[in-house]
Every structure is written in C-alpha cells, then in structure tokens.
Design a protein around this motif. Structure first.
Motif, mmCIF file in Angstrom:
data_model
loop_
_atom_site.group_PDB
_atom_site.id
_atom_site.type_symbol
_atom_site.label_atom_id
_atom_site.label_comp_id
_atom_site.label_asym_id
_atom_site.label_seq_id
_atom_site.Cartn_x
_atom_site.Cartn_y
_atom_site.Cartn_z
ATOM 1 N N ALA A 47 0.678 -1.197 -0.210
ATOM 2 C CA ALA A 47 -0.032 0.169 -0.206
ATOM 3 C C ALA A 47 0.903 1.333 0.099
ATOM 4 O O ALA A 47 2.140 1.292 0.774
ATOM 5 N N TRP A 48 0.577 2.136 -0.860
ATOM 6 C CA TRP A 48 1.252 3.261 -1.004
ATOM 7 C C TRP A 48 0.420 4.761 -0.290
ATOM 8 O O TRP A 48 -0.881 4.638 -0.573
ATOM 9 N N TYR A 49 1.006 5.268 0.448
ATOM 10 C CA TYR A 49 0.472 6.796 0.818
ATOM 11 C C TYR A 49 1.373 7.654 0.267
ATOM 12 O O TYR A 49 2.471 7.713 0.408
ATOM 13 N N TRP A 50 0.638 8.758 -0.190
ATOM 14 C CA TRP A 50 1.380 9.976 -0.907
ATOM 15 C C TRP A 50 0.497 11.134 -0.565
ATOM 16 O O TRP A 50 -0.870 11.264 -0.299
ATOM 17 N N SER A 51 1.232 12.453 -0.637
ATOM 18 C CA SER A 51 0.701 13.527 -0.370
ATOM 19 C C SER A 51 1.085 14.531 -1.273
ATOM 20 O O SER A 51 2.394 14.616 -1.754
ATOM 21 N N ASN A 52 0.442 15.767 -1.342
ATOM 22 C CA ASN A 52 0.913 16.778 -2.053
ATOM 23 C C ASN A 52 0.282 18.139 -1.219
ATOM 24 O O ASN A 52 -0.019 18.123 -0.315
ATOM 25 N N LEU A 53 0.461 19.358 -2.177
ATOM 26 C CA LEU A 53 -0.150 20.555 -1.463
ATOM 27 C C LEU A 53 -1.517 20.635 -1.393
ATOM 28 O O LEU A 53 -2.172 21.492 -0.748
ATOM 29 N N TRP A 54 -2.469 19.579 -2.018
ATOM 30 C CA TRP A 54 -3.753 19.766 -1.984
ATOM 31 C C TRP A 54 -4.633 18.566 -1.546
ATOM 32 O O TRP A 54 -5.814 18.537 -1.047
ATOM 33 N N LYS A 55 -3.832 17.219 -1.370
ATOM 34 C CA LYS A 55 -4.731 16.159 -1.022
ATOM 35 C C LYS A 55 -3.543 15.358 -0.229
ATOM 36 O O LYS A 55 -2.557 15.344 -0.516
ATOM 37 N N ASP A 56 -4.325 14.150 0.286
ATOM 38 C CA ASP A 56 -3.542 12.985 0.900
ATOM 39 C C ASP A 56 -4.267 11.789 0.248
ATOM 40 O O ASP A 56 -5.575 11.726 -0.087
ATOM 41 N N CYS A 57 -3.535 10.837 -0.242
ATOM 42 C CA CYS A 57 -4.137 9.726 -1.068
ATOM 43 C C CYS A 57 -3.332 8.487 -0.773
ATOM 44 O O CYS A 57 -2.319 8.402 -0.156
ATOM 45 N N PHE A 58 -4.146 7.275 -0.990
ATOM 46 C CA PHE A 58 -3.909 5.952 -0.565
ATOM 47 C C PHE A 58 -4.038 4.929 -1.745
ATOM 48 O O PHE A 58 -5.095 5.290 -2.717
ATOM 49 N N ILE A 59 -3.130 4.379 -2.132
ATOM 50 C CA ILE A 59 -3.220 3.320 -3.339
ATOM 51 C C ILE A 59 -2.837 2.030 -2.987
ATOM 52 O O ILE A 59 -1.987 1.824 -2.175
ATOM 53 N N ASP A 60 -3.731 0.986 -3.018
ATOM 54 C CA ASP A 60 -3.341 -0.381 -2.686
ATOM 55 C C ASP A 60 -3.005 -1.222 -3.729
ATOM 56 O O ASP A 60 -2.566 -0.539 -4.942
ATOM 57 N N SER A 61 -2.755 -2.612 -3.625
ATOM 58 C CA SER A 61 -1.906 -3.282 -4.704
ATOM 59 C C SER A 61 -2.735 -3.471 -5.812
ATOM 60 O O SER A 61 -2.503 -4.019 -6.813
ATOM 61 N N THR A 62 -4.191 -3.224 -5.856
ATOM 62 C CA THR A 62 -5.205 -3.509 -6.613
ATOM 63 C C THR A 62 -5.213 -2.146 -7.654
ATOM 64 O O THR A 62 -6.060 -2.053 -8.598
ATOM 65 N N ALA A 63 -4.629 -1.068 -7.554
ATOM 66 C CA ALA A 63 -4.596 0.313 -8.037
ATOM 67 C C ALA A 63 -5.689 0.919 -7.813
ATOM 68 O O ALA A 63 -6.171 1.889 -8.915
ATOM 69 N N VAL A 64 -6.548 0.856 -6.640
ATOM 70 C CA VAL A 64 -7.512 1.833 -6.489
ATOM 71 C C VAL A 64 -6.979 2.789 -5.525
ATOM 72 O O VAL A 64 -6.219 2.906 -4.524
ATOM 73 N N VAL A 65 -7.305 4.107 -6.014
ATOM 74 C CA VAL A 65 -6.704 5.264 -5.594
ATOM 75 C C VAL A 65 -7.964 5.993 -4.558
ATOM 76 O O VAL A 65 -9.098 6.216 -5.162
ATOM 77 N N ASN A 66 -7.555 6.380 -3.522
ATOM 78 C CA ASN A 66 -8.425 6.900 -2.559
ATOM 79 C C ASN A 66 -7.955 8.139 -2.044
ATOM 80 O O ASN A 66 -6.584 7.949 -1.351
ATOM 81 N N CYS A 67 -8.354 9.361 -2.333
ATOM 82 C CA CYS A 67 -7.720 10.488 -1.779
ATOM 83 C C CYS A 67 -8.834 11.422 -1.029
ATOM 84 O O CYS A 67 -10.225 11.337 -1.118
ATOM 85 N N ARG A 68 -8.222 12.097 -0.262
ATOM 86 C CA ARG A 68 -9.103 13.189 0.686
ATOM 87 C C ARG A 68 -8.530 14.638 0.269
ATOM 88 O O ARG A 68 -7.313 14.814 0.651
ATOM 89 N N ASP A 69 -9.218 15.348 -0.057
ATOM 90 C CA ASP A 69 -8.766 16.634 -0.467
ATOM 91 C C ASP A 69 -8.741 17.414 0.802
ATOM 92 O O ASP A 69 -9.448 17.269 1.688
ATOM 93 N N PHE A 70 -7.788 18.401 0.902
ATOM 94 C CA PHE A 70 -7.679 19.192 1.929
ATOM 95 C C PHE A 70 -8.715 20.268 2.140
ATOM 96 O O PHE A 70 -9.328 20.414 0.990
ATOM 97 N N ALA A 71 -9.248 20.726 3.170
ATOM 98 C CA ALA A 71 -10.472 21.454 3.411
ATOM 99 C C ALA A 71 -10.125 22.989 2.876
ATOM 100 O O ALA A 71 -8.957 23.147 2.207
#
Length: 261
Positions: A47-71
């Motif tokens: 599982a990969w966790y990554w972030s930038n200036l606008w959101k936090d995201c999570f990617i699992d081994s099935t290549a499904v991306v789940n992101c949470r945009d900053f408020a």
C-alpha cells in the motif's frame, strides 16, 4: 555580442526554472510512504501513501486510489499554508521578473535607451532573485517537516515515515536555475549601472569630480594637487615670467633708441 548571448542564456535558464517550479504545484507524490510486502509465496500486498499541497491519497495493490482533499484554507495545516504562500509568491515575482527581463534585453528592442533597458533588466534580475529565494524557502520548509518526522526517535513505530518525492527535487533544481539566470542578467548590467568611481582633478578650482552620478558634483572638495600638476604649474609660471622679462627688456631698448633719435 557577448552581452546579448548572456542575456538570452539567462532568460532561457530563468524561464525554464520558473516552469519547473510551476509544474511542481500540480504534481503528486510530494511525500511518499509504503507499507506491506510479501503476503505469501507469489502474492505481493503493498500500500502506498502519498501527499501533495492539495490532498492526501492512498493506493493499494489493486491500483485503487482513494484521496482526501484538503479542506478550506483556514483549516489546513499551518506549514502547508506557508509552503503554498511562499511558492505562489515566488511564482508571481518570477512572472514579473520574466516580463521585465524580456523588455530590458538588448535583442528585443522594446525599451528605450540602453541605460533604461539596463535598469529594467536589473529590476527583473532582482525580482528573480527574491522569487527564487522564496521558492527555495517553501521547499525547504516542506522537506524540514518530512525530515523531522522521519528521524524522530520518539515517533510511534506504527506511524508512517514519509520519504521525499520527485517534485521537491524538481522544484529545488528549478529554483537554482532561476537564481543562475538572474546572475547572468546581473553580470551584463552591473558594471554599466555601477561603474568604479574615478577622481578627476581640475586646474582651476583644484576640485575632484566622481563621474558615477551628477549629484556627486555638489560635494566636490579641495585637495592638494599632485606633484606632476605642481611641476606643470611651476613650469608655466617660469615660462610666463621669462616672457614678461624679455618683453620688458625689448621695450626698454626700443624706448632708448627712440629717445636717441
């Protein structure tokens, strides 16, 4: 010719650096972390966790991306707000600096006189330097946050330890290119706008004038002339005295001859 080449090279380098910095604002993977490993003999679960200036995201081994945009802005983490502000300030200053540099370059023929173009180009270089320093400060602030978390010995072992992502390296390279381009600008105009002061002595008032600015002539002072000037004045005085003595002798001879006649 060298001046034009340096200015063109500085414009290309600084503009390329500005584009690098602007691209990092929209890139992902500013910080990256991964967990997991082998889940059996042939199954890999990561599982990969990554972030930038606008959101936090999570990617699992099935290549499904789940992101949470900053408020909204006032609910974002303060250091994220600081990085955004520094980078946006640097981009704005770099844009203004690029326009001023384009107008002030010798090969564009847009500005007025050469002195005016040099002043405009110097202003563009200053904008680039301030903008580049602002960009570097923003990236360093973000890297400092990652490093403090990664090397904190008191951090919970179950917490994520992020690594530095590709956009940070690209942004630092772009900031460095902006500063290099500004240096190329300054090399071409610094000696012209700020020449070395030279002292010029005048024979009449024994005053000196520095030719850097006209306002300096109001503060002329009186100094002792050099030995060469003293010798020249003494020689001119002796010559004039000799000429006056010769003229007096000739006048006396002519007057005596006229009296005899």
């Amino acid at each position: 010719m060298k001046k034009r080449l340096f200015q063109i090279l500085g414009f290309v380098i600084s503009t390329l650096g500005w584009l690098f910095v602007s691209c990092t604002m929209a890139m992902d993977y500013w910080r990256v972390s991964q967990i997991g490993g082998l889940g059996g003999s042939n199954i890999i679960k990561v599982a990969w966790y990554w972030s930038n200036l606008w959101k936090d995201c999570f990617i699992d081994s099935t290549a499904v991306v789940n992101c949470r945009d900053f408020a909204v802005l006032w609910s974002v983490t303060p250091y994220i707000q600081g990085v955004r502000g520094l980078l946006m300030t640097g981009l704005g200053l770099g844009f203004v600096g690029a326009i001023l540099a384009f107008v002030g370059m010798e090969c564009t023929y847009i500005g007025g006189t050469d002195k005016t173009n040099d002043k405009v180009l110097f202003s563009g270089a200053i904008f680039h330097i301030v903008g580049g320093i602002s960009d570097i400060s923003g990236y360093c602030l973000y890297i400092n946050r990652i490093a403090r978390t990664a090397f904190n010995p008191k951090l919970d072992p179950t917490s994520l330890r992020y690594d530095i992502g590709t956009p940070l390296f690209l942004g630092l390279v772009g900031s460095f290119l902006i500063l290099v381009g500004a240096v190329f600008y300054l090399v071409t105009v610094f000696r012209i706008l700020f020449p070395e002061p030279k002292v010029v002595y005048t024979n009449a008032s024994k005053s000196y004038v520095t030719p850097r600015t006209r306002s300096r002539t109001l503060y002329t002072g009186y100094y002792r002339p050099s030995r060469q000037s003293q010798r020249s004045t003494l020689s001119s005085e002796t010559k004039s005295s000799d000429l006056s003595n010769i003229s007096q002798i000739t006048d006396e001879k002519i007057s005596d001859r006229d009296a005899f006649v």
